[in-house]
Write a protein that holds these residues in place. Structure first.
Motif, mmCIF file in Angstrom:
data_model
loop_
_atom_site.group_PDB
_atom_site.id
_atom_site.type_symbol
_atom_site.label_atom_id
_atom_site.label_comp_id
_atom_site.label_asym_id
_atom_site.label_seq_id
_atom_site.Cartn_x
_atom_site.Cartn_y
_atom_site.Cartn_z
ATOM 1 N N ARG A 127 -8.737 1.343 2.415
ATOM 2 C CA ARG A 127 -9.349 0.019 2.445
ATOM 3 C C ARG A 127 -8.583 -0.868 3.423
ATOM 4 O O ARG A 127 -7.425 -0.640 3.704
ATOM 5 N N ASP A 128 -9.250 -1.875 3.920
ATOM 6 C CA ASP A 128 -8.695 -2.724 4.963
ATOM 7 C C ASP A 128 -7.912 -3.874 4.338
ATOM 8 O O ASP A 128 -8.491 -4.869 3.929
ATOM 9 N N THR A 129 -6.587 -3.725 4.254
ATOM 10 C CA THR A 129 -5.741 -4.797 3.744
ATOM 11 C C THR A 129 -4.659 -5.108 4.762
ATOM 12 O O THR A 129 -4.253 -4.246 5.537
ATOM 13 N N THR A 130 -4.190 -6.335 4.703
ATOM 14 C CA THR A 130 -3.089 -6.727 5.571
ATOM 15 C C THR A 130 -1.772 -6.406 4.873
ATOM 16 O O THR A 130 -1.741 -6.131 3.670
ATOM 17 N N ILE A 131 -0.691 -6.464 5.611
ATOM 18 C CA ILE A 131 0.628 -6.232 5.030
ATOM 19 C C ILE A 131 0.908 -7.269 3.946
ATOM 20 O O ILE A 131 1.439 -6.943 2.887
ATOM 21 N N ASP A 132 0.534 -8.522 4.197
ATOM 22 C CA ASP A 132 0.734 -9.576 3.207
ATOM 23 C C ASP A 132 -0.021 -9.282 1.915
ATOM 24 O O ASP A 132 0.500 -9.496 0.823
ATOM 25 N N GLN A 133 -1.245 -8.797 2.040
ATOM 26 C CA GLN A 133 -2.033 -8.477 0.850
ATOM 27 C C GLN A 133 -1.430 -7.297 0.098
ATOM 28 O O GLN A 133 -1.390 -7.295 -1.127
ATOM 29 N N ASP A 134 -0.951 -6.291 0.826
ATOM 30 C CA ASP A 134 -0.300 -5.155 0.186
ATOM 31 C C ASP A 134 0.937 -5.594 -0.594
ATOM 32 O O ASP A 134 1.158 -5.167 -1.726
ATOM 33 N N LEU A 135 1.748 -6.460 0.024
ATOM 34 C CA LEU A 135 2.945 -6.965 -0.660
ATOM 35 C C LEU A 135 2.570 -7.808 -1.873
ATOM 36 O O LEU A 135 3.212 -7.729 -2.923
ATOM 37 N N ALA A 136 1.529 -8.611 -1.743
ATOM 38 C CA ALA A 136 1.079 -9.436 -2.865
ATOM 39 C C ALA A 136 0.572 -8.562 -4.010
ATOM 40 O O ALA A 136 0.818 -8.858 -5.182
ATOM 41 N N LEU A 137 -0.122 -7.485 -3.692
ATOM 42 C CA LEU A 137 -0.598 -6.561 -4.730
ATOM 43 C C LEU A 137 0.564 -5.854 -5.418
ATOM 44 O O LEU A 137 0.556 -5.675 -6.643
ATOM 45 N N LYS A 138 1.577 -5.469 -4.659
ATOM 46 C CA LYS A 138 2.764 -4.841 -5.256
ATOM 47 C C LYS A 138 3.480 -5.817 -6.187
ATOM 48 O O LYS A 138 3.901 -5.451 -7.282
ATOM 49 N N ALA A 139 3.636 -7.056 -5.740
ATOM 50 C CA ALA A 139 4.287 -8.070 -6.573
ATOM 51 C C ALA A 139 3.467 -8.348 -7.830
ATOM 52 O O ALA A 139 4.021 -8.499 -8.925
ATOM 53 N N ALA A 140 2.154 -8.394 -7.690
ATOM 54 C CA ALA A 140 1.276 -8.617 -8.844
ATOM 55 C C ALA A 140 1.410 -7.470 -9.839
ATOM 56 O O ALA A 140 1.496 -7.691 -11.057
ATOM 57 N N ALA A 141 1.443 -6.240 -9.334
ATOM 58 C CA ALA A 141 1.593 -5.078 -10.212
ATOM 59 C C ALA A 141 2.918 -5.147 -10.971
ATOM 60 O O ALA A 141 2.965 -4.878 -12.179
ATOM 61 N N GLU A 142 3.983 -5.538 -10.295
ATOM 62 C CA GLU A 142 5.285 -5.651 -10.954
ATOM 63 C C GLU A 142 5.268 -6.719 -12.047
ATOM 64 O O GLU A 142 5.801 -6.512 -13.139
ATOM 65 N N ARG A 143 4.652 -7.874 -11.760
ATOM 66 C CA ARG A 143 4.572 -8.940 -12.770
ATOM 67 C C ARG A 143 3.783 -8.478 -13.987
ATOM 68 O O ARG A 143 4.186 -8.708 -15.140
ATOM 69 N N LEU A 144 2.641 -7.837 -13.741
ATOM 70 C CA LEU A 144 1.807 -7.360 -14.850
ATOM 71 C C LEU A 144 2.512 -6.256 -15.646
ATOM 72 O O LEU A 144 2.432 -6.218 -16.875
ATOM 73 N N GLU A 145 3.224 -5.371 -14.950
ATOM 74 C CA GLU A 145 3.946 -4.304 -15.634
ATOM 75 C C GLU A 145 5.064 -4.874 -16.503
ATOM 76 O O GLU A 145 5.298 -4.392 -17.611
ATOM 77 N N ASP A 146 5.744 -5.918 -16.026
ATOM 78 C CA ASP A 146 6.767 -6.576 -16.839
ATOM 79 C C ASP A 146 6.143 -7.255 -18.055
ATOM 80 O O ASP A 146 6.675 -7.198 -19.164
#
Length: 100
Positions: A12-31
């Motif tokens: 899928r077409d994502t920017t680096i910023d969006q990828d980093l934001a998704l990783k950070a979101a996943a970490e917050r939700l996992e916590d």
């Protein structure tokens, strides 16, 4: 966050910023849902939500945030956990495993 193979659509077409934001979101939700929901389920739902919103968006700046909030709302409902997230105009959005 544990490292595991991704189960979402990697092309899928994502920017680096969006990828980093998704990783950070996943970490917050996992916590937040540690011991309640598996990391794999959280990441799968987060990326599925992102892909759904991306399919219908003309502006992509806030897609990771929308996907995180939608995922949290869907995880809160079955778990009975309250986080204080409210949907706009008091509307509820049904959480499904598959998008229509």
């Amino acid at each position: 966050m544990t490292h595991r193979p991704t189960t979402h659509d990697a092309h899928r077409d994502t920017t680096i910023d969006q990828d980093l934001a998704l990783k950070a979101a996943a970490e917050r939700l996992e916590d937040e849902f540690d011991g309640v929901v598996s990391e794999a389920a959280i990441e799968d739902h987060l990326h599925s939500s992102y892909d759904h919103f991306a399919d219908h968006a003309s502006v992509r700046n806030y897609l990771p945030l929308l996907a995180e909030r939608y995922t949290r709302e869907c995880l809160v409902q079955p778990c009975g956990v309250r986080t204080g997230i409210r949907l706009a105009a008091g509307r509820s959005v049904p959480c499904t495993d598959r998008w229509a």
